[in-house]
Motif scaffolding. Structure first.
Motif, PDB file in Angstrom:
ATOM      1  N   GLU A 228      36.000  50.616  22.932  1.00 29.96           N
ATOM      2  CA  GLU A 228      35.423  49.782  21.889  1.00 29.96           C
ATOM      3  C   GLU A 228      35.987  48.364  21.856  1.00 29.96           C
ATOM      4  N   SER A 229      37.079  48.127  22.542  1.00 28.30           N
ATOM      5  CA  SER A 229      37.666  46.794  22.472  1.00 28.30           C
ATOM      6  C   SER A 229      36.835  45.783  23.242  1.00 28.30           C
ATOM      7  N   ARG A 230      36.838  44.557  22.732  1.00 27.71           N
ATOM      8  CA  ARG A 230      36.090  43.482  23.372  1.00 27.71           C
ATOM      9  C   ARG A 230      36.607  43.227  24.788  1.00 27.71           C
ATOM     10  N   THR A 231      37.916  43.302  24.960  1.00 25.15           N
ATOM     11  CA  THR A 231      38.519  43.071  26.271  1.00 25.15           C
ATOM     12  C   THR A 231      38.061  44.107  27.283  1.00 25.15           C
ATOM     13  N   ALA A 232      37.989  45.358  26.862  1.00 27.68           N
ATOM     14  CA  ALA A 232      37.563  46.435  27.761  1.00 27.68           C
ATOM     15  C   ALA A 232      36.110  46.245  28.193  1.00 27.68           C
ATOM     16  N   LYS A 233      35.293  45.766  27.286  1.00 25.99           N
ATOM     17  CA  LYS A 233      33.881  45.550  27.627  1.00 25.99           C
ATOM     18  C   LYS A 233      33.736  44.402  28.633  1.00 25.99           C
ATOM     19  N   TYR A 234      34.504  43.339  28.401  1.00 23.77           N
ATOM     20  CA  TYR A 234      34.482  42.235  29.374  1.00 23.77           C
ATOM     21  C   TYR A 234      34.942  42.717  30.751  1.00 23.77           C
ATOM     22  N   ARG A 235      36.003  43.529  30.765  1.00 21.68           N
ATOM     23  CA  ARG A 235      36.533  44.020  32.033  1.00 21.68           C
ATOM     24  C   ARG A 235      35.498  44.878  32.757  1.00 21.68           C
ATOM     25  N   ALA A 236      34.793  45.722  32.007  1.00 18.96           N
ATOM     26  CA  ALA A 236      33.771  46.578  32.615  1.00 18.96           C
ATOM     27  C   ALA A 236      32.636  45.738  33.186  1.00 18.96           C
ATOM     28  N   LEU A 237      32.222  44.695  32.450  1.00 18.17           N
ATOM     29  CA  LEU A 237      31.158  43.818  32.942  1.00 18.17           C
ATOM     30  C   LEU A 237      31.591  43.128  34.230  1.00 18.17           C
ATOM     31  N   GLU A 238      32.819  42.620  34.256  1.00 17.19           N
ATOM     32  CA  GLU A 238      33.315  41.922  35.441  1.00 17.19           C
ATOM     33  C   GLU A 238      33.428  42.865  36.630  1.00 17.19           C
ATOM     34  N   THR A 239      33.974  44.050  36.406  1.00 20.62           N
ATOM     35  CA  THR A 239      34.261  44.976  37.505  1.00 20.62           C
ATOM     36  C   THR A 239      32.999  45.580  38.102  1.00 20.62           C
ATOM     37  N   HIS A 240      32.100  46.031  37.247  1.00 27.97           N
ATOM     38  CA  HIS A 240      30.961  46.824  37.719  1.00 27.97           C
ATOM     39  C   HIS A 240      29.686  46.008  37.932  1.00 27.97           C
ATOM     40  N   VAL A 241      29.614  44.823  37.350  1.00 30.74           N
ATOM     41  CA  VAL A 241      28.357  44.066  37.433  1.00 30.74           C
ATOM     42  C   VAL A 241      28.570  42.656  37.974  1.00 30.74           C
ATOM     43  N   LEU A 242      29.222  41.807  37.204  1.00 37.53           N
ATOM     44  CA  LEU A 242      29.283  40.397  37.582  1.00 37.53           C
ATOM     45  C   LEU A 242      30.102  40.151  38.843  1.00 37.53           C
ATOM     46  N   GLY A 243      31.204  40.859  39.009  1.00 44.75           N
ATOM     47  CA  GLY A 243      32.017  40.672  40.206  1.00 44.75           C
ATOM     48  C   GLY A 243      31.232  40.890  41.493  1.00 44.75           C
ATOM     49  N   PRO A 244      30.589  42.074  41.651  1.00 47.94           N
ATOM     50  CA  PRO A 244      29.786  42.304  42.856  1.00 47.94           C
ATOM     51  C   PRO A 244      28.631  41.315  43.009  1.00 47.94           C
ATOM     52  N   LEU A 245      27.996  40.941  41.891  1.00 51.42           N
ATOM     53  CA  LEU A 245      26.876  40.001  41.977  1.00 51.42           C
ATOM     54  C   LEU A 245      27.351  38.609  42.386  1.00 51.42           C
ATOM     55  N   LEU A 246      28.508  38.202  41.907  1.00 52.47           N
ATOM     56  CA  LEU A 246      29.070  36.919  42.310  1.00 52.47           C
ATOM     57  C   LEU A 246      29.446  36.925  43.794  1.00 52.47           C
ATOM     58  N   ASP A 247      30.066  38.021  44.233  1.00 49.70           N
ATOM     59  CA  ASP A 247      30.488  38.122  45.635  1.00 49.70           C
ATOM     60  C   ASP A 247      29.311  38.011  46.593  1.00 49.70           C
ATOM     61  N   ARG A 248      28.170  38.507  46.177  1.00 46.88           N
ATOM     62  CA  ARG A 248      26.990  38.495  47.048  1.00 46.88           C
ATOM     63  C   ARG A 248      26.136  37.249  46.871  1.00 46.88           C
ATOM     64  N   GLY A 249      26.531  36.380  45.943  1.00 46.44           N
ATOM     65  CA  GLY A 249      25.784  35.144  45.746  1.00 46.44           C
ATOM     66  C   GLY A 249      24.517  35.318  44.936  1.00 46.44           C
ATOM     67  N   TYR A 250      24.430  36.399  44.148  1.00 47.12           N
ATOM     68  CA  TYR A 250      23.227  36.642  43.359  1.00 47.12           C
ATOM     69  C   TYR A 250      23.274  35.917  42.015  1.00 47.12           C
ATOM     70  N   VAL A 251      24.478  35.626  41.516  1.00 41.79           N
ATOM     71  CA  VAL A 251      24.624  34.897  40.264  1.00 41.79           C
ATOM     72  C   VAL A 251      25.705  33.831  40.436  1.00 41.79           C
ATOM     73  N   GLU A 252      25.708  32.877  39.522  1.00 46.12           N
ATOM     74  CA  GLU A 252      26.722  31.826  39.478  1.00 46.12           C
ATOM     75  C   GLU A 252      27.213  31.687  38.043  1.00 46.12           C
ATOM     76  N   LEU A 253      28.452  31.247  37.881  1.00 46.50           N
ATOM     77  CA  LEU A 253      29.022  31.020  36.560  1.00 46.50           C
ATOM     78  C   LEU A 253      29.193  29.520  36.322  1.00 46.50           C
ATOM     79  N   GLU A 254      28.904  29.103  35.110  1.00 46.47           N
ATOM     80  CA  GLU A 254      29.099  27.713  34.715  1.00 46.47           C
ATOM     81  C   GLU A 254      29.990  27.686  33.478  1.00 46.47           C
ATOM     82  N   ASP A 255      31.084  26.949  33.564  1.00 44.10           N
ATOM     83  CA  ASP A 255      32.029  26.852  32.455  1.00 44.10           C
ATOM     84  C   ASP A 255      31.434  25.977  31.353  1.00 44.10           C
TER      85      ASP A 255
END
Length: 282
Positions: A228-255
């Motif tokens: 339920e923690s906000r940090t855990a949800k961010y970690r799950a998003l990064e690990t299982h979704v955004l990380g792989p998508l970033l590595d493959r060039g499917y998404v980009e992040l803008e600060d």
């Protein structure tokens, strides 16, 4: 080609680009007992998303109701259609054969429709010899993803006046192509690509928390054990979704300020169209 006898309930489903061929399309289907044949007819300007398939229209008895522009077909291409109808169920689909992602998406969507690779699904084969090279690549990639059997057909002779006759005649032999595993995006990753696509179409930005809240509402798998923690949800998003998508060039992040805005790349958009069948909406 795999010629082992299918089970009683199992059907042999074939995919073949309707290129400048006749015998290389028809003969293998007849020889190996095709039950259902999807002909991919070239439609360079088709008004549909990549990978989209109208299965109801494809099964129409009247060719003019299949969404394929039959007036664009050469006489020998119409003969292909009629010849296959004598021994199998034909379903013609408009596809942009010069777009590898459209061919890939249509083929994987067909595979999903027929449960290819599932114990109770149909057996799927695909001819990589009968369209342009780009179409061959798309079909072959789709086969690697879904575990279907691609095959190549070698002609006996070649002809070159495509306005008057097919490119080749006769069939020398049919050759199996090797299968290689492909690391396809997960259903959650495809869903997030779709979310980014839809938001971009509405000219809306998307940050990580927006994705998490949206994923929670749809009960995506990557959040189920995140806690339920906000940090855990961010970690799950990064690990299982955004990380792989970033590595493959499917998404980009803008600060942007204190958060990151997530953007879909052109490659990511095409991958979404190719794999949207994983969402079960087609």
């Amino acid at each position: 080609m795999d010629t082992s006898v299918p089970s009683v309930a199992e059907r042999r489903v074939h995919v073949a680009p309707l290129g400048h061929e006749h015998d290389r399309i028809v003969d293998p289907l007849r020889r190996h007992g095709a039950d259902v044949v999807y002909l991919l007819a070239d439609e360079p300007d088709r008004d549909a998303a990549r990978g989209a398939v109208d299965f109801e229209a494809a099964a129409a008895a009247d060719p003019t109701e299949t969404r394929v522009d039959v007036d664009r077909l050469a006489d020998y291409q119409r003969d292909v259609w009629e010849a296959i109808e004598s021994f199998a169920s034909v379903r013609a689909l408009p596809v942009e054969l010069a777009d590898v992602y459209d061919v890939l998406g249509v083929t994987t969507t067909i595979a999903a429709r027929h449960g290819a690779g599932d114990p109770d699904g149909d057996r799927l084969f695909a001819n990589v010899s009968t369209g342009p090279r780009i179409a061959a690549v798309g079909v072959a990639m789709a086969c690697m993803i879904v575990g279907a059997r691609p095959y190549s057909v070698e002609p006996e002779t070649h002809r070159h006046d495509l306005d008057e006759a097919p490119l080749t005649t006769g069939v020398e032999r049919t050759v199996d192509l090797p299968l290689y595993p492909m690391d396809a995006p997960t259903a959650d990753q495809v869903a997030v690509l779709g979310r980014l696509h839809d938001r971009a179409a509405d000219h809306l930005t998307t940050d990580k928390w927006n994705l998490i809240e949206w994923a929670r509402g749809r009960e995506l798998a990557f959040l189920r054990e995140a806690g339920e923690s906000r940090t855990a949800k961010y970690r799950a998003l990064e690990t299982h979704v955004l990380g792989p998508l970033l590595d493959r060039g499917y998404v980009e992040l803008e600060d942007v300020g204190r958060s990151d805005s997530v953007h879909l790349t052109e490659t990511g958009r095409r991958v979404y169209f190719a794999f949207q069948h994983k969402l079960g909406g087609t």
